[in-house]
Each structure stands twice: as structure tokens, then as C-alpha cells.
Design a protein around this motif. Structure first.
Motif: not given
Length: 139
Positions: A3-9, A34-39, A112-117
Motif C-alpha cells: 500500500h502506498p501509505i505504508l512504509q516498512r521499518r 499514528t498518521r500511517d495507521l489513520n490513513e 505487526d505493521l511489517n507483517d501487514i505491509y
């Protein structure tokens, strides 16, 4: 497809940068996460700028609420990405925050976010689908 909003860290980088900068990177991470998850989720229940302001004005007490609510956003993102819920970490986040171990919370959320990304594939919408309604183009 990511997803273009998501960024792996990198989880390790998040931990090390937070420790090396004395928490300054942690403040940045809270804002962008917070910004990325909101979007991504479309749920704007937590505003990134207000989070930083309230965290400062309450000498960090607001961050207990933030850790509680960010878990809801992570779970909503997992649902949107059709990923299994790893677990509801609200209580864990609060306990670790009480003991000053919020950096562990950051590692869990980032993992968790990296798994989603990595595993997010957007659902096809009519705009993404190619429809051939023109019968004459076949001839």
C-alpha cells in the motif's frame, strides 16, 4: 503489492534509534505510525499532532491512552489487510509502559505493521477491474 501509505521499518532500527536518540526518534515514530495507521484504516480516532501535544501537556500520562488505542488501530489494519490477529496487546502495552519499557511496545507494534505491509494486497474494486462491455471490439 504494498500500500502506498505504508512504509516498512526495521524493528531493530526502531529500538536502536529510540535508545540512541534518547527517545526523540520514538516521538517521531509515534507521530508517523499514528498518521500511517489513520490513513490506512480510515479511522481518525487518534490525531498524531494532538497525541504529541497531549503527551507533552500531561507529562506522558496521555501515552497510556495512546498505547491502548493504537492497539485498536493495529487490529483494524490487520483486519483490512486480511491478516490474522496476533493478539490483543492492550494490557501488555499498559504494563510495559508502567515499567518504562515502551520501546518493547514499539517493537511489537512495528513487527505487526511489517507483517501487514508485506502481506497486504488491496481488494479489487470496480475501478481496478477491466470490464469489456464493448461487444464490437471482439471483431
Amino acid at each position: 503489492m504494498i500500500h502506498p501509505i505504508l512504509q516498512r521499518r526495521s524493528v531493530i532500527a526502531v529500538i536502536l534509534l529510540t535508545l540512541i536518540t534518547g527517545g526523540i526518534y520514538g516521538i517521531y515514530w509515534i507521530y508517523v505510525t499514528t498518521r500511517d495507521l489513520n490513513e490506512f484504516t480510515g479511522d481518525y480516532c487518534i490525531k498524531p499532532g494532538w497525541t504529541l501535544l497531549f503527551g507533552l501537556l500531561t507529562c506522558g500520562l496521555y501515552m497510556f491512552y495512546w498505547w491502548y488505542k493504537i492497539n485498536d488501530l493495529v487490529m483494524a489494519a490487520q483486519k483490512k489487510a486480511q491478516r490474522p490477529f496476533r493478539s490483543d496487546n492492550k494490557l501488555l502495552f499498559i504494563v510495559l509502559r508502567i515499567f518504562g519499557l515502551a520501546v518493547i511496545n514499539m517493537a511489537i507494534v512495528q513487527s505487526d505493521l511489517n507483517d501487514i505491509y508485506y502481506n497486504f494486497t488491496p481488494a479489487k474494486t470496480p475501478a481496478n477491474q477491466i470490464e469489456d462491455d464493448d461487444e464490437w471490439s471482439d471483431y
